[in-house]
Design an enzyme around this catalytic site. Structure first.
Site, PDB file in Angstrom:
ATOM      1  N   SER A   1       2.875   2.099 -10.503  1.00 10.14           N
ATOM      2  CA  SER A   1       1.607   2.021 -11.221  1.00 10.14           C
ATOM      3  C   SER A   1       1.420   0.640 -11.809  1.00 10.14           C
ATOM      4  O   SER A   1       2.380  -0.108 -11.996  1.00 10.14           O
ATOM      5  CB  SER A   1       1.580   3.069 -12.334  1.00 10.14           C
ATOM      6  OG  SER A   1       1.822   4.344 -11.792  1.00 10.14           O
TER       7      SER A   1
HETATM    8  C1  LIG Z   1       2.423   7.129  -8.755  1.00  7.49           C
HETATM    9  S1  LIG Z   1       3.963   7.593  -8.077  1.00  7.49           S
HETATM   10  C2  LIG Z   1       5.060   7.500  -9.474  1.00  7.49           C
HETATM   11  C3  LIG Z   1       5.417   6.130  -9.927  1.00  7.49           C
HETATM   12  C4  LIG Z   1       6.738   6.109 -10.652  1.00  7.49           C
HETATM   13  N1  LIG Z   1       6.726   6.713 -11.938  1.00  7.49           N
HETATM   14  C5  LIG Z   1       7.310   4.702 -10.687  1.00  7.49           C
HETATM   15  O1  LIG Z   1       7.769   4.250 -11.728  1.00  7.49           O
HETATM   16  O2  LIG Z   1       7.317   4.058  -9.625  1.00  7.49           O
HETATM   17  C6  LIG Z   1       3.833   9.361  -7.925  1.00  7.49           C
HETATM   18  C7  LIG Z   1       5.086  10.020  -7.453  1.00  7.49           C
HETATM   19  O3  LIG Z   1       5.007  11.402  -7.729  1.00  7.49           O
HETATM   20  C8  LIG Z   1       5.696  12.071  -6.704  1.00  7.49           C
HETATM   21  N2  LIG Z   1       5.334  13.492  -6.727  1.00  7.49           N
HETATM   22  C9  LIG Z   1       4.204  14.084  -6.239  1.00  7.49           C
HETATM   23  N3  LIG Z   1       4.244  15.396  -6.449  1.00  7.49           N
HETATM   24  C10 LIG Z   1       5.404  15.654  -7.094  1.00  7.49           C
HETATM   25  C11 LIG Z   1       6.017  16.832  -7.586  1.00  7.49           C
HETATM   26  N4  LIG Z   1       5.433  18.032  -7.469  1.00  7.49           N
HETATM   27  N5  LIG Z   1       7.214  16.725  -8.194  1.00  7.49           N
HETATM   28  C12 LIG Z   1       7.821  15.530  -8.333  1.00  7.49           C
HETATM   29  N6  LIG Z   1       7.296  14.380  -7.870  1.00  7.49           N
HETATM   30  C13 LIG Z   1       6.101  14.441  -7.272  1.00  7.49           C
HETATM   31  C14 LIG Z   1       5.269  11.315  -5.464  1.00  7.49           C
HETATM   32  O4  LIG Z   1       6.135  11.566  -4.370  1.00  7.49           O
HETATM   33  C15 LIG Z   1       5.325   9.879  -5.962  1.00  7.49           C
HETATM   34  O5  LIG Z   1       6.583   9.318  -5.730  1.00  7.49           O
END
Ligand SMILES: C[S@@+](CC[C@H](N)C(=O)[O-])C[C@H]1O[C@@H](n2cnc3c(N)ncnc32)[C@H](O)[C@@H]1O
Length: 314
Positions: free
Chosen positions: A56
């Site tokens: 992000s």
């Molecule tokens: C915007 S990214 C997160 C960025 C992260 N916090 C970072 O520091 O890079 C969103 C993440 O949420 C994960 N995600 C989506 N659905 C999810 C779920 N139900 N449980 C856990 N992770 C999930 C995606 O695979 C993705 O890696």
């Protein structure tokens, strides 16, 4: 108007605030036109057309961490490990031993874990569906969700101690999104304000499937059986990210799709998710009245243009 409706390309209408470093997060929310939501839970080189992970924007990360108000020693759950950067920041702030981070995509999780270890952090980094929280580490003082939710999962509220804080992007089915900061009460409820605009990727389990507009028309050419009216509410007035969010908070089971035409014109399509109703609103630059066709039991443009916080009426 007429002739070109029913399948063109999406216009730039509905500019979003690109807080999550994503583009095109405007009209249509987490879904895509006429196809599956492009998730990538197949392994290997196959690619969908929806991004699944990004780091992000730093300003967004820091504002969410500020909203989280996380202190050294707090027990923290992060949902969506992604690159691992946020988990590293949390580990630096509170200490690795009280941070749990959960990621749905095993490949993302493995890469992030390796990066965290290389940087000297050892939070509990697990693979799973974060919408169910991670009960083994509960109760948490703080929960940070880094994928947008359309519903705040009850499991996460249950796993947060009374007085604890949940910070999450909250997206509506219609589109638009904002970060919500919830405080969990002793009675198990959670409430709090929206603190900033955002545009995150949706949680995998809460992405939408969008049926193509041709299905709504039942194989007939536009306007099929649509009822014609006109409106003085311009589609432009509900096109931006925050008005979309306001419409989304006031409506259920509907989503927009802007079809670009020539000369700056576009058709804003509204469709209900049960494929019973549709509306088309033709935007023409400089016009004061806009042609509307609506079909089905719902008057979707009437619902989107209802008086509300935006202070506009159709
Ligand atoms: C915007 S990214 C997160 C960025 C992260 N916090 C970072 O520091 O890079 C969103 C993440 O949420 C994960 N995600 C989506 N659905 C999810 C779920 N139900 N449980 C856990 N992770 C999930 C995606 O695979 C993705 O890696």
């Amino acid at each position: 108007m007429g002739g070109q409706h029913g399948g063109g390309s999406g216009s730039g209408q509905g500019g979003s605030q690109q807080d999550d470093g994503q583009s095109g997060a405007g009209h249509g929310g987490g879904g895509s036109e006429g196809q599956d939501s492009g998730h990538s839970d197949t392994k290997g080189p196959a690619r969908g057309n929806i991004p699944t992970c990004s780091n992000s924007q730093p300003a967004m990360v820091f504002s969410m961490l500020a909203a989280l108000d996380v202190q050294p020693g707090a027990k923290v759950l992060e949902v969506g490990t992604g690159t691992g950067w946020n988990a590293a920041l949390l580990s630096e702030r509170v200490g690795s031993e009280t941070v749990t981070t959960i990621e749905f995509d095993p490949e993302n999780a493995a890469t992030a874990r390796a990066r965290l270890h290389a940087a000297g952090y050892n939070p509990v980094a697990v693979v799973g569906d974060g919408s169910q929280g991670w009960p083994a580490g509960a109760p948490y003082d703080r929960v940070l969700i880094t994928a947008s939710l359309q519903e705040i999962p009850a499991d996460i509220v249950r796993q947060t101690r009374p007085g604890g804080i949940i910070v999450s992007p909250y997206a509506t089915e219609y589109g638009g999104e904002a970060v919500v900061r919830l405080t969990v009460e002793g009675d198990g409820s959670a409430s709090g304000p929206f603190v900033s605009s955002s545009a995150f990727m949706r949680l995998r389990q809460q992405r939408a499937y969008r049926t193509h507009v041709k299905t709504y028309l039942g194989g007939k050419p536009w306007p099929a059986d649509g009822r014609r009216t006109t409106t003085s509410l311009s589609p432009e007035d509900v096109a931006d990210w925050l008005p979309m969010f306001a419409v989304g908070l006031q409506t259920q089971g509907m989503f927009p799709y802007p079809e670009k035409l020539d000369g700056g014109r576009y058709t804003l399509w509204l469709r209900d998710t049960r494929v019973t109703s549709w509306a088309s609103i033709d935007f023409v630059p400089g016009a004061e009245e806009f042609e509307v066709y609506q079909s089905g039991p719902r008057e979707l443009w009437g619902e989107a243009g209802r008086p509300g916080p935006r202070g506009r009426v159709p």
